[in-house]
Write a protein that holds these residues in place. Structure first.
Motif, PDB file in Angstrom:
ATOM      1  N   ASP A  85       0.826  -1.207   0.000  1.00 11.55           N
ATOM      2  CA  ASP A  85       0.000   0.000   0.000  1.00 11.55           C
ATOM      3  C   ASP A  85       0.859   1.255   0.000  1.00 11.55           C
ATOM      4  O   ASP A  85       0.571   2.222  -0.708  1.00 11.55           O
ATOM      5  CB  ASP A  85      -0.946   0.017   1.204  1.00 11.55           C
ATOM      6  CG  ASP A  85      -1.928   1.177   1.104  1.00 11.55           C
ATOM      7  OD1 ASP A  85      -2.730   1.186   0.158  1.00 11.55           O
ATOM      8  OD2 ASP A  85      -1.872   2.090   1.950  1.00 11.55           O
ATOM      9  N   GLU A  99      -3.143   3.996  -4.131  1.00 15.21           N
ATOM     10  CA  GLU A  99      -4.390   3.954  -4.886  1.00 15.21           C
ATOM     11  C   GLU A  99      -4.162   3.910  -6.395  1.00 15.21           C
ATOM     12  O   GLU A  99      -5.109   3.984  -7.167  1.00 15.21           O
ATOM     13  CB  GLU A  99      -5.256   5.164  -4.537  1.00 15.21           C
ATOM     14  CG  GLU A  99      -5.899   5.091  -3.161  1.00 15.21           C
ATOM     15  CD  GLU A  99      -6.947   3.969  -3.052  1.00 15.21           C
ATOM     16  OE1 GLU A  99      -7.710   3.757  -4.009  1.00 15.21           O
ATOM     17  OE2 GLU A  99      -6.984   3.309  -2.003  1.00 15.21           O
ATOM     18  N   VAL A 143     -10.344   0.994   0.915  1.00 14.05           N
ATOM     19  CA  VAL A 143      -8.995   0.849   0.381  1.00 14.05           C
ATOM     20  C   VAL A 143      -9.119   0.371  -1.071  1.00 14.05           C
ATOM     21  O   VAL A 143      -9.780  -0.631  -1.317  1.00 14.05           O
ATOM     22  CB  VAL A 143      -8.195  -0.195   1.195  1.00 14.05           C
ATOM     23  CG1 VAL A 143      -6.835  -0.456   0.564  1.00 14.05           C
ATOM     24  CG2 VAL A 143      -8.030   0.271   2.643  1.00 14.05           C
ATOM     25  N   ARG A 144      -8.540   1.105  -1.998  1.00 19.46           N
ATOM     26  CA  ARG A 144      -8.584   0.760  -3.423  1.00 19.46           C
ATOM     27  C   ARG A 144      -9.992   0.394  -3.902  1.00 19.46           C
ATOM     28  O   ARG A 144     -10.193  -0.604  -4.619  1.00 19.46           O
ATOM     29  CB  ARG A 144      -7.590  -0.365  -3.737  1.00 19.46           C
ATOM     30  CG  ARG A 144      -6.146   0.162  -3.848  1.00 19.46           C
ATOM     31  CD  ARG A 144      -5.135  -0.930  -4.126  1.00 19.46           C
ATOM     32  NE  ARG A 144      -5.176  -1.425  -5.497  1.00 19.46           N
ATOM     33  CZ  ARG A 144      -4.423  -0.967  -6.479  1.00 19.46           C
ATOM     34  NH1 ARG A 144      -3.574   0.023  -6.277  1.00 19.46           N
ATOM     35  NH2 ARG A 144      -4.506  -1.479  -7.679  1.00 19.46           N
ATOM     36  N   ALA A 163      -6.784  -5.358   5.658  1.00 17.35           N
ATOM     37  CA  ALA A 163      -7.473  -4.061   5.583  1.00 17.35           C
ATOM     38  C   ALA A 163      -7.190  -3.224   6.834  1.00 17.35           C
ATOM     39  O   ALA A 163      -6.900  -2.030   6.734  1.00 17.35           O
ATOM     40  CB  ALA A 163      -8.977  -4.270   5.407  1.00 17.35           C
ATOM     41  N   ILE A 204      -3.616  -1.836   6.673  1.00 13.90           N
ATOM     42  CA  ILE A 204      -3.477  -0.739   5.707  1.00 13.90           C
ATOM     43  C   ILE A 204      -4.168   0.520   6.229  1.00 13.90           C
ATOM     44  O   ILE A 204      -3.626   1.630   6.150  1.00 13.90           O
ATOM     45  CB  ILE A 204      -4.059  -1.155   4.336  1.00 13.90           C
ATOM     46  CG1 ILE A 204      -3.193  -2.257   3.704  1.00 13.90           C
ATOM     47  CG2 ILE A 204      -4.189   0.050   3.404  1.00 13.90           C
ATOM     48  CD1 ILE A 204      -3.832  -2.953   2.519  1.00 13.90           C
ATOM     49  N   ILE A 205      -5.353   0.372   6.779  1.00 13.56           N
ATOM     50  CA  ILE A 205      -6.122   1.533   7.242  1.00 13.56           C
ATOM     51  C   ILE A 205      -5.417   2.231   8.411  1.00 13.56           C
ATOM     52  O   ILE A 205      -5.264   3.456   8.412  1.00 13.56           O
ATOM     53  CB  ILE A 205      -7.570   1.117   7.591  1.00 13.56           C
ATOM     54  CG1 ILE A 205      -8.334   0.838   6.294  1.00 13.56           C
ATOM     55  CG2 ILE A 205      -8.274   2.191   8.429  1.00 13.56           C
ATOM     56  CD1 ILE A 205      -9.708   0.206   6.477  1.00 13.56           C
ATOM     57  N   ARG A 214      -2.438   4.030   6.977  1.00  9.64           N
ATOM     58  CA  ARG A 214      -2.799   5.257   6.252  1.00  9.64           C
ATOM     59  C   ARG A 214      -3.172   6.384   7.211  1.00  9.64           C
ATOM     60  O   ARG A 214      -2.873   7.543   6.957  1.00  9.64           O
ATOM     61  CB  ARG A 214      -3.980   4.988   5.308  1.00  9.64           C
ATOM     62  CG  ARG A 214      -3.579   4.220   4.068  1.00  9.64           C
ATOM     63  CD  ARG A 214      -4.679   4.289   3.039  1.00  9.64           C
ATOM     64  NE  ARG A 214      -4.370   3.467   1.877  1.00  9.64           N
ATOM     65  CZ  ARG A 214      -5.120   3.408   0.795  1.00  9.64           C
ATOM     66  NH1 ARG A 214      -6.246   4.113   0.727  1.00  9.64           N
ATOM     67  NH2 ARG A 214      -4.774   2.649  -0.223  1.00  9.64           N
TER      68      ARG A 214
END
Lengths: 199, 199
Positions: A181, A186, B161-162, B175, B178-179, B182
């Motif tokens: 990521d 994105e 995400v994406r 998920a 990644i979250i 971010r």
């Protein structure tokens, strides 16, 4: 370019608790989770590397269930993700297959939870991924990580995720998700999918 | 502020294949992986929510092995991560406990693989996390995701995400990794650790 990114998960050679070289056991969820992450970020192939026949058999059985067996009926998205997975006995086999497929040796990226000399930042590695026309292989370890004999063959050593935090023990599944990521984010690369479909 | 972030993984109420409300099964690796991710990003508590006694028993057994049993000798870092985990029967119990602990109701953030109306971007949610003095609860689903009855109670709905990719089926473990990355990234908040230690 983002259309030639490969991921390898190494089960041998890896470091054990006492820093000796070992062959680690395959974790079922590593097949699924990392395949799903790789498919999400348009990785071209996810190589699982283990030299032990019994461990290879575990991977083959899981793939068979989801690709040829009743798994497909249960969840087609899972089947699609598992097409990402390729099984290899040794790290050298991965390099050889990518080299044959792409016509040139991949740039290889060592990953670790520890900060190493000559580390490349996420920002610079992301730029390199977009700029370079060469295939890129991201190498991930299991057990207590990858040994120096892999580091010595790699072109880059990527900075760790939260290497300065007081707790730095992400699962390899979470680390791969975060790293892909950070590097790809994105950016959507449908051309990568088209290319893979023709192989 | 980054020192009052909570994570909840919901096993009931969740959506099943046919969009009916179900109670999903607990996955052993969800205990470990998500606890390790939460500990890495200084999340204050990781709530596992299941209303089924047999499923609660699975969680208790895993925690007992790693916290009171022989797991600690095997891997102390794992034990440390699992201190993050708290078991609750219902989502409402989570809200109630955080409210008691912090003296005010948390802002709750709905997550989903689908784009919803009134979605907040990662950028704006990250700013909100840093700016707000309120506790924040990130809510994650299992099975086929969280139902509208949870969405309706939430203050925010986070962008997926994406969400524009052609494959959007990350595991909940990936998920969450990644979250949190971010939203929090490399920001190190040692004060969060100090606070938790006093509780």
């Amino acid at each position: 370019m983002l259309d030639k990114i490969y991921v390898a998960l190494i089960h041998y050679p890896c470091l054990g608790k006492d820093d000796k070289i070992i062959s680690t056991a395959v974790t079922n969820i590593d097949i699924h989770d990392i395949a799903r992450t790789c498919r999400t970020y348009d990785v071209k192939q996810y190589y699982m590397v283990t030299n032990l026949p019994a461990q290879q058999e575990i991977i083959r059985r899981v793939l068979k269930f989801w690709i040829d067996g009743s798994g497909r009926k249960f969840n087609e998205n899972r089947t699609e993700a598992l097409y990402e997975v390729a099984l290899k006995s040794y790290y050298e086999d991965v390099i050889e297959e990518i080299t044959q497929r792409e016509g040139e040796k991949p740039l290889s990226v060592f990953t670790s939870a520890r900060i190493r000399p000559n580390t490349i930042t996420f920002k610079n590695m992301g730029d390199e991924l977009r700029k370079s026309s060469k295939p890129i292989l991201m190498v991930f370890g299991t057990g207590h990580g990858l040994p120096n004999e892999i580091l010595d063959t790699c072109d880059y050593s990527l900075e760790p995720v939260r290497g300065l935090g007081d707790f730095n023990h992400l699962s390899v599944r979470s680390a791969i998700a975060i790293i892909l990521d950070r590097l790809i984010g994105e950016e959507i690369a449908p051309y990568a999918r088209d290319l893979t479909d023709t192989l």
